[in-house]
Design a protein around this motif. Structure first.
Motif, PDB file in Angstrom:
ATOM      1  N   ILE A  16      -3.106  16.792   0.543  1.00  0.00           N
ATOM      2  CA  ILE A  16      -2.416  16.431  -0.704  1.00  0.00           C
ATOM      3  C   ILE A  16      -1.996  14.964  -0.712  1.00  0.00           C
ATOM      4  O   ILE A  16      -1.394  14.494  -1.672  1.00  0.00           O
ATOM      5  CB  ILE A  16      -1.204  17.359  -0.977  1.00  0.00           C
ATOM      6  N   ALA A  17      -2.325  14.240   0.363  1.00  0.00           N
ATOM      7  CA  ALA A  17      -1.946  12.824   0.468  1.00  0.00           C
ATOM      8  C   ALA A  17      -2.902  11.943  -0.327  1.00  0.00           C
ATOM      9  O   ALA A  17      -4.102  12.186  -0.358  1.00  0.00           O
ATOM     10  CB  ALA A  17      -1.939  12.405   1.938  1.00  0.00           C
ATOM     11  N   ARG A  18      -2.346  10.922  -0.971  1.00  0.00           N
ATOM     12  CA  ARG A  18      -3.141   9.952  -1.721  1.00  0.00           C
ATOM     13  C   ARG A  18      -3.069   8.561  -1.109  1.00  0.00           C
ATOM     14  O   ARG A  18      -3.708   7.629  -1.590  1.00  0.00           O
ATOM     15  CB  ARG A  18      -2.642   9.845  -3.167  1.00  0.00           C
ATOM     16  N   GLY A  19      -2.267   8.399  -0.079  1.00  0.00           N
ATOM     17  CA  GLY A  19      -1.978   7.076   0.458  1.00  0.00           C
ATOM     18  C   GLY A  19      -3.140   6.375   1.119  1.00  0.00           C
ATOM     19  O   GLY A  19      -4.108   7.000   1.557  1.00  0.00           O
ATOM     20  N   ASP A  20      -3.002   5.064   1.177  1.00  0.00           N
ATOM     21  CA  ASP A  20      -3.961   4.231   1.883  1.00  0.00           C
ATOM     22  C   ASP A  20      -3.775   4.382   3.395  1.00  0.00           C
ATOM     23  O   ASP A  20      -4.698   4.162   4.167  1.00  0.00           O
ATOM     24  CB  ASP A  20      -3.757   2.760   1.504  1.00  0.00           C
ATOM     25  N   PHE A  21      -2.559   4.746   3.789  1.00  0.00           N
ATOM     26  CA  PHE A  21      -2.212   4.924   5.195  1.00  0.00           C
ATOM     27  C   PHE A  21      -1.427   6.211   5.355  1.00  0.00           C
ATOM     28  O   PHE A  21      -0.664   6.596   4.469  1.00  0.00           O
ATOM     29  CB  PHE A  21      -1.372   3.734   5.698  1.00  0.00           C
ATOM     30  N   GLU A  31       4.879   8.380  -0.232  1.00  0.00           N
ATOM     31  CA  GLU A  31       4.932   9.755  -0.706  1.00  0.00           C
ATOM     32  C   GLU A  31       5.162  10.621   0.532  1.00  0.00           C
ATOM     33  O   GLU A  31       4.677  10.307   1.619  1.00  0.00           O
ATOM     34  CB  GLU A  31       3.651  10.164  -1.436  1.00  0.00           C
ATOM     35  N   LEU A  32       5.939  11.650   0.380  1.00  0.00           N
ATOM     36  CA  LEU A  32       6.225  12.577   1.472  1.00  0.00           C
ATOM     37  C   LEU A  32       5.432  13.848   1.209  1.00  0.00           C
ATOM     38  O   LEU A  32       5.674  14.547   0.225  1.00  0.00           O
ATOM     39  CB  LEU A  32       7.724  12.869   1.555  1.00  0.00           C
ATOM     40  N   PRO A  44       9.548  12.738  -7.495  1.00  0.00           N
ATOM     41  CA  PRO A  44       8.116  12.988  -7.690  1.00  0.00           C
ATOM     42  C   PRO A  44       7.252  12.514  -6.524  1.00  0.00           C
ATOM     43  O   PRO A  44       6.080  12.876  -6.446  1.00  0.00           O
ATOM     44  CB  PRO A  44       7.787  12.225  -8.980  1.00  0.00           C
ATOM     45  N   ARG A  45       7.821  11.728  -5.632  1.00  0.00           N
ATOM     46  CA  ARG A  45       7.058  11.268  -4.459  1.00  0.00           C
ATOM     47  C   ARG A  45       7.011  12.331  -3.363  1.00  0.00           C
ATOM     48  O   ARG A  45       6.302  12.170  -2.375  1.00  0.00           O
ATOM     49  CB  ARG A  45       7.660   9.978  -3.907  1.00  0.00           C
ATOM     50  N   ILE A  46       7.752  13.419  -3.539  1.00  0.00           N
ATOM     51  CA  ILE A  46       7.739  14.512  -2.559  1.00  0.00           C
ATOM     52  C   ILE A  46       6.783  15.587  -3.057  1.00  0.00           C
ATOM     53  O   ILE A  46       6.958  16.130  -4.147  1.00  0.00           O
ATOM     54  CB  ILE A  46       9.150  15.090  -2.337  1.00  0.00           C
ATOM     55  N   LYS A  47       5.771  15.875  -2.252  1.00  0.00           N
ATOM     56  CA  LYS A  47       4.778  16.898  -2.578  1.00  0.00           C
ATOM     57  C   LYS A  47       4.858  17.985  -1.514  1.00  0.00           C
ATOM     58  O   LYS A  47       5.028  17.690  -0.339  1.00  0.00           O
ATOM     59  CB  LYS A  47       3.374  16.304  -2.562  1.00  0.00           C
ATOM     60  N   PRO A  74       0.820  -1.215   0.000  1.00  0.00           N
ATOM     61  CA  PRO A  74       0.000   0.000   0.000  1.00  0.00           C
ATOM     62  C   PRO A  74       0.851   1.262   0.000  1.00  0.00           C
ATOM     63  O   PRO A  74       1.977   1.269   0.499  1.00  0.00           O
ATOM     64  CB  PRO A  74      -0.799  -0.117   1.300  1.00  0.00           C
ATOM     65  N   LEU A  75       0.285   2.311  -0.557  1.00  0.00           N
ATOM     66  CA  LEU A  75       0.950   3.609  -0.539  1.00  0.00           C
ATOM     67  C   LEU A  75       0.846   4.186   0.867  1.00  0.00           C
ATOM     68  O   LEU A  75      -0.248   4.266   1.439  1.00  0.00           O
ATOM     69  CB  LEU A  75       0.301   4.566  -1.544  1.00  0.00           C
ATOM     70  N   ILE A  76       1.980   4.576   1.424  1.00  0.00           N
ATOM     71  CA  ILE A  76       2.032   5.184   2.749  1.00  0.00           C
ATOM     72  C   ILE A  76       2.391   6.653   2.570  1.00  0.00           C
ATOM     73  O   ILE A  76       3.427   6.981   1.999  1.00  0.00           O
ATOM     74  CB  ILE A  76       3.063   4.478   3.657  1.00  0.00           C
ATOM     75  N   SER A  77       1.514   7.521   3.035  1.00  0.00           N
ATOM     76  CA  SER A  77       1.754   8.962   2.956  1.00  0.00           C
ATOM     77  C   SER A  77       2.398   9.424   4.253  1.00  0.00           C
ATOM     78  O   SER A  77       1.811   9.296   5.326  1.00  0.00           O
ATOM     79  CB  SER A  77       0.437   9.715   2.740  1.00  0.00           C
TER      80      SER A  77
END
Length: 179
Positions: free
Chosen positions: A140-145, A92-93, A117-120, A60-63
């Protein structure tokens, strides 16, 4: 008249300090041993953890949520790089600058975002303190967690892998605590 009494008090305090120090010594040694065995990244350990990462069933994507305000750039760089050096790559950060008055912060964060690109980055228009900045980063987070991180925190390279493994082992979990 009170000098002998104060010497007695000092002697008792020192004896108590030494007794407590002696009693805690095994704990200190045990912790140092644990750090040496678990928290020192060797090439062999990195290879083993990379293999564990490859074998994860779910990734999973972790924000990573990071509020920023006038952070010393050295500390901020170390914090960001500790995220970038994760073995687990699905992250993503999400950084929200809380209207820092230090003019070097904005170009620094823009540069970091251009490198990966993972840094927003979200630049707030008003100062709202840590909770408002965290909430801005969450938008701005898209993560599942989501995971929270301060601008001066460092996380070891296996931190997000540990979280992902926990998610895989306990998919019903709504909250995972780590410190």
């Amino acid at each position: 008249m009170f000098a002998p009494f104060s010497k007695l008090i000092s002697a008792i305090k020192m004896a108590n300090y030494l007794r407590l120090r002696k009693r805690r010594e095994p704990q200190r040694i045990a912790y140092q041993k644990w750090v040496a065995e678990n928290d020192v990244m060797t090439a062999q350990k990195r290879a083993k953890l990379t293999q564990q990462y490859a074998q994860l069933g779910s990734k999973p994507l972790i924000s990573v949520i990071m509020p920023v305000y006038n952070a010393p750039l050295g500390w901020l760089d170390e914090a960001i790089e500790s995220v970038r050096s994760q073995i687990y790559q699905e992250w993503e950060l999400c950084i929200a600058d809380d209207l820092s008055s230090n003019p070097a912060i904005r170009p620094y964060l823009e540069h970091k975002a251009s490198q990966d690109p993972r840094i927003k980055v979200e630049f707030r228009q008003t100062n709202g303190h840590i909770s408002a900045a965290s909430n801005s980063a969450i938008t701005i987070a898209r993560g599942d967690f989501l995971t929270l991180m301060d601008q001066d925190d460092l996380i070891p390279p296996y931190a997000l892998l540990e979280v992902a493994q926990c998610i895989n082992n306990h998919p019903e979990a709504g909250l995972i605590y780590s410190d």
